[in-house]
Design a protein around this motif. Structure first.
Motif, PDB file in Angstrom:
ATOM      1  N   THR A 312       0.859  -1.201   0.012  1.00 53.06           N
ATOM      2  CA  THR A 312       0.031  -0.030  -0.072  1.00 53.06           C
ATOM      3  C   THR A 312       0.849   1.265  -0.162  1.00 53.06           C
ATOM      4  O   THR A 312       0.683   2.201  -0.549  1.00 53.06           O
ATOM      5  CB  THR A 312      -0.896  -0.039   1.142  1.00 53.06           C
ATOM      6  N   LEU A 313       1.974   1.124   0.988  1.00 54.25           N
ATOM      7  CA  LEU A 313       2.727   2.338   1.096  1.00 54.25           C
ATOM      8  C   LEU A 313       3.397   2.534  -0.404  1.00 54.25           C
ATOM      9  O   LEU A 313       3.568   3.757  -0.749  1.00 54.25           O
ATOM     10  CB  LEU A 313       3.644   2.285   2.111  1.00 54.25           C
ATOM     11  N   VAL A 314       4.209   1.579  -0.816  1.00 54.41           N
ATOM     12  CA  VAL A 314       5.046   1.820  -1.921  1.00 54.41           C
ATOM     13  C   VAL A 314       4.133   2.256  -3.125  1.00 54.41           C
ATOM     14  O   VAL A 314       4.556   3.100  -4.010  1.00 54.41           O
ATOM     15  CB  VAL A 314       5.793   0.567  -2.193  1.00 54.41           C
ATOM     16  N   GLN A 315       3.029   1.645  -3.112  1.00 53.25           N
ATOM     17  CA  GLN A 315       2.197   2.181  -4.417  1.00 53.25           C
ATOM     18  C   GLN A 315       1.773   3.611  -4.334  1.00 53.25           C
ATOM     19  O   GLN A 315       1.841   4.349  -5.400  1.00 53.25           O
ATOM     20  CB  GLN A 315       0.763   1.319  -4.343  1.00 53.25           C
ATOM     21  N   GLN A 316       1.476   4.046  -3.133  1.00 55.84           N
ATOM     22  CA  GLN A 316       1.060   5.258  -2.738  1.00 55.84           C
ATOM     23  C   GLN A 316       2.277   6.487  -3.151  1.00 55.84           C
ATOM     24  O   GLN A 316       2.233   7.426  -3.713  1.00 55.84           O
ATOM     25  CB  GLN A 316       0.724   5.644  -1.637  1.00 55.84           C
ATOM     26  N   VAL A 320       3.199   9.553  -5.926  1.00 58.49           N
ATOM     27  CA  VAL A 320       3.901  10.911  -5.603  1.00 58.49           C
ATOM     28  C   VAL A 320       4.961  10.992  -6.433  1.00 58.49           C
ATOM     29  O   VAL A 320       5.295  12.022  -7.038  1.00 58.49           O
ATOM     30  CB  VAL A 320       3.843  10.943  -4.382  1.00 58.49           C
ATOM     31  N   TYR A 321       5.922  10.078  -6.238  1.00 56.20           N
ATOM     32  CA  TYR A 321       7.342  10.075  -7.050  1.00 56.20           C
ATOM     33  C   TYR A 321       7.284  10.507  -8.608  1.00 56.20           C
ATOM     34  O   TYR A 321       7.963  11.161  -9.399  1.00 56.20           O
ATOM     35  CB  TYR A 321       8.346   8.923  -6.975  1.00 56.20           C
ATOM     36  N   ALA A 322       6.054   9.917  -9.125  1.00 56.56           N
ATOM     37  CA  ALA A 322       5.796  10.203 -10.410  1.00 56.56           C
ATOM     38  C   ALA A 322       5.171  11.376 -10.982  1.00 56.56           C
ATOM     39  O   ALA A 322       5.361  12.041 -12.149  1.00 56.56           O
ATOM     40  CB  ALA A 322       4.829   8.909 -11.163  1.00 56.56           C
ATOM     41  N   GLY A 365      14.573   8.280 -11.168  1.00 53.71           N
ATOM     42  CA  GLY A 365      16.184   8.146 -11.342  1.00 53.71           C
ATOM     43  C   GLY A 365      16.498   8.916 -12.639  1.00 53.71           C
ATOM     44  O   GLY A 365      17.587   8.928 -12.677  1.00 53.71           O
ATOM     45  N   ASP A 366      15.638   9.091 -13.543  1.00 56.40           N
ATOM     46  CA  ASP A 366      16.396   9.387 -14.765  1.00 56.40           C
ATOM     47  C   ASP A 366      16.352  10.732 -15.057  1.00 56.40           C
ATOM     48  O   ASP A 366      15.608  11.583 -14.353  1.00 56.40           O
ATOM     49  CB  ASP A 366      15.332   8.873 -15.933  1.00 56.40           C
ATOM     50  N   ARG A 367      17.277  11.189 -15.977  1.00 51.90           N
ATOM     51  CA  ARG A 367      17.556  12.774 -16.040  1.00 51.90           C
ATOM     52  C   ARG A 367      16.210  13.334 -17.054  1.00 51.90           C
ATOM     53  O   ARG A 367      15.847  12.737 -17.851  1.00 51.90           O
ATOM     54  CB  ARG A 367      18.815  12.856 -16.987  1.00 51.90           C
ATOM     55  N   ILE A 368      15.809  14.342 -16.532  1.00 55.89           N
ATOM     56  CA  ILE A 368      14.589  15.087 -17.307  1.00 55.89           C
ATOM     57  C   ILE A 368      15.495  16.170 -18.015  1.00 55.89           C
ATOM     58  O   ILE A 368      16.104  17.485 -17.549  1.00 55.89           O
ATOM     59  CB  ILE A 368      13.859  15.530 -16.192  1.00 55.89           C
ATOM     60  N   ARG A 380      14.234  12.887 -11.980  1.00 57.91           N
ATOM     61  CA  ARG A 380      13.234  12.408 -11.471  1.00 57.91           C
ATOM     62  C   ARG A 380      13.524  11.482 -10.213  1.00 57.91           C
ATOM     63  O   ARG A 380      14.584  10.718 -10.168  1.00 57.91           O
ATOM     64  CB  ARG A 380      12.325  11.428 -12.175  1.00 57.91           C
ATOM     65  N   PRO A 381      13.186  11.874  -8.949  1.00 54.54           N
ATOM     66  CA  PRO A 381      13.714  11.225  -7.619  1.00 54.54           C
ATOM     67  C   PRO A 381      13.508   9.697  -7.898  1.00 54.54           C
ATOM     68  O   PRO A 381      12.454   9.273  -8.345  1.00 54.54           O
ATOM     69  CB  PRO A 381      12.707  11.862  -6.565  1.00 54.54           C
TER      70      PRO A 381
END
Ligand code: UN1
Length: 510
Positions: A312-316, A320-322, A365-368, A380-381
């Motif tokens: 549940t937590l990782v999905q949430q 947010v990370y995306a 983790g990829d460069r934007i 992206r974190p």
């Protein structure tokens, strides 16, 4: 994602510096090239200090201390009160300059200056409270007490990520304590240092009669810092930076019995227990792990999650990370600015590569890329689900990487938590009193900062700040950190007519 404006940042920086009262010669014509991480463009050429000018500054600071130590402490506090007022007046410009020079978002740039204002308030009050104990003497008609005296001109070596607040934590206390302060800021952030120094000089002029050279600024390379560390006129150096830096500084100071306040690497973790308030946890994790683009020493780098709530937590968090806005830190809505430079980007990519080969599942983790600023490093974190706490997880990579680990028993979570070389900040998210109190107990978190239901970063100035193990053991800012900037004298006064000796020793010469 936001788009970057094309207005030249150099113009904006020069306008801000002029508004802050910094003279043009201080940031033009020199050979220290300053770039903003927002676009990578050059924003200033700052002259570096020479070794002989550094030696002069140190000698002058020592002379200034000899005078300043005789000024009553509450009067010294008045200087810091004025400094706080000057910083308050300069907050919008200095906060923005912090943002442009470091890449942290505007709210954090302003927050950094707020920390400076807050420590000035703390130190001004402290100037009437530099109290020593009165202790019972074992001898009749004797009194024993402690007196705190200034120690000298102290050195401050600060890092790029908190380019001005760290100076203020040290300087506000040290100046109130009667010391002088010689500051070597990061080569990456000389402009905010120049602005802060100018603001200090303005406060000193308003105060009147401040000895010349009481607060000195050394803009230079590592050799200026080395000179500070080697100088017998500097009895204390407060250094913030990597553990590697601490390893070179600490033995040199020890060799000449100087004091060190070290604030080095962190590898901060949070345990998320089954009863955690997940809504609050997600918000706290987001700020602690992604804020300042993962470039705080207090950044959350490891999340230790109970098996029952892991999915549940990782999905949430993935959501947010995306969705978190990465871009120009000056724009409202942006939460993650750029990394400081290419080196930092490369270190991040290497760490992710190592995690991948250890079986990690990586999100982000990829460069934007921003076409208009090819020399900037926006990322992206990264959320890194990793099966075990491998060497790379135990290493501090100064970038937005959050390693996520699972646990079943709280004892195992605690063991994982403490099984890293660093010991700065830590948190537990739980509604279970036993777990919370155990985490804060002697057998719990081994860090200098241990929190319940808040993240690892964003500490207030009122508490002592710092950590254990490879973090270096130093404490700055609030509580009784001031004592490090003073020397303690134990005084025993005999107001009787006899001379009784301690421990019942007799030594009669009649
Ligand atoms: C740092 O990153 O060197 O607790 C200091 C915090 C801030 C200070 C960070 N008050 O995150």
């Amino acid at each position: 994602m936001t788009t970057l404006t094309t207005v030249t940042l150099q113009d904006e920086v020069h306008t801000l510096l002029a508004q802050l009262g910094v003279s043009r010669e201080a940031y033009t014509g020199g050979d220290l090239i300053v770039r903003t991480p927002i676009t990578g463009e050059v924003i200033a050429h700052v002259p570096r200090i020479t070794p002989s000018a550094t030696a002069d500054a140190v000698a002058k600071a020592h002379q200034a201390y000899l005078e300043w130590r005789n000024v009553p402490a509450p009067k010294r506090g008045e200087l810091i009160r004025i400094l706080g007022d000057e910083l308050r007046a300069a907050l919008p410009e200095l906060g923005r300059l912090v943002t442009i020079e470091t890449g942290k978002i505007l709210s954090e740039g302003l927050g950094e200056v707020q920390e400076m204002i807050d420590i000035c308030g703390f130190a001004a009050g402290l100037s009437r409270q530099l109290a020593g104990l009165t202790l019972p003497s074992e001898r009749p008609s004797h009194r024993m007490m402690e007196t705190w005296h200034p120690i000298g001109a102290i050195g401050v070596i600060s890092a790029f990520n908190f380019p001005v607040a760290v100076w203020s934590w040290n300087a506000a206390l040290a100046l109130v304590c009667g010391d002088a302060v010689v500051w070597k800021p990061s080569e990456k952030t000389p402009l905010t240092a120049l602005a802060t120094h100018t603001i200090f000089l303005r406060a000193a002029a308003k105060f009147g009669g401040v000895p010349d050279g009481l607060a000195a600024l050394l803009i230079g390379d590592v050799s200026a810092g080395e000179q500070l560390v080697a100088s017998p006129l500097i009895p204390l150096v407060s250094a913030t930076g990597s553990t590697a830096m601490g390893r070179t500084v600490a033995p040199r100071l020890a060799a000449r019995f100087a004091r060190a306040i070290l604030e080095l690497g962190g590898n901060n973790a949070a345990i998320v227990a089954p009863t955690a308030d997940l809504h609050l946890t997600v918000r706290a994790v987001a700020f602690s792990a992604m804020g300042t683009a993962g470039q705080r020493c207090t950044t959350l780098r490891r999340l230790i999650v109970h098996e029952s709530i892991y999915d549940t937590l990782v999905q949430q968090l993935k959501k947010v990370y995306a969705s978190v806005v990465v871009g120009d830190p000056r724009e409202p809505g942006t939460l993650v600015g750029p990394l400081i430079d290419e080196r930092s980007f490369k270190a991040m990519q290497q760490a992710l590569e190592q995690a991948r080969s250890a079986g990690a599942k990586i999100t982000g983790g990829d460069r934007i890329p921003f076409p208009e600023s090819p020399q900037a490093f926006f990322v992206r974190p990264a959320l890194v689900e990793i099966p075990t706490q491998t060497d790379i997880v135990k290493h501090e990579t100064f970038a937005p990487i959050l390693y996520v680990l699972r646990y079943l028993e709280i004892e195992d979570a605690l063991a994982l938590h403490n099984d890293v070389p660093q010991g700065l900040s830590s948190s537990i998210f739980t509604m279970n009193l036993r777990e919370a109190e155990s985490f804060l107990s002697a057998a719990g978190s081994d860090c200098g900062i241990a929190n319940v239901n808040i993240g690892t970063s964003g500490a207030e100035i009122g508490g002592a700040f710092g950590g254990e193990k490879e973090t270096g053991g130093g404490r700055e800012s609030g509580s009784d950190s001031w004592k490090q900037y003073m020397r303690r004298a134990t005084n025993t006064i005999n107001y009787g007519t006899e001379l009784p000796l301690a421990q019942g020793v007799s030594f009669d010469i009649d």
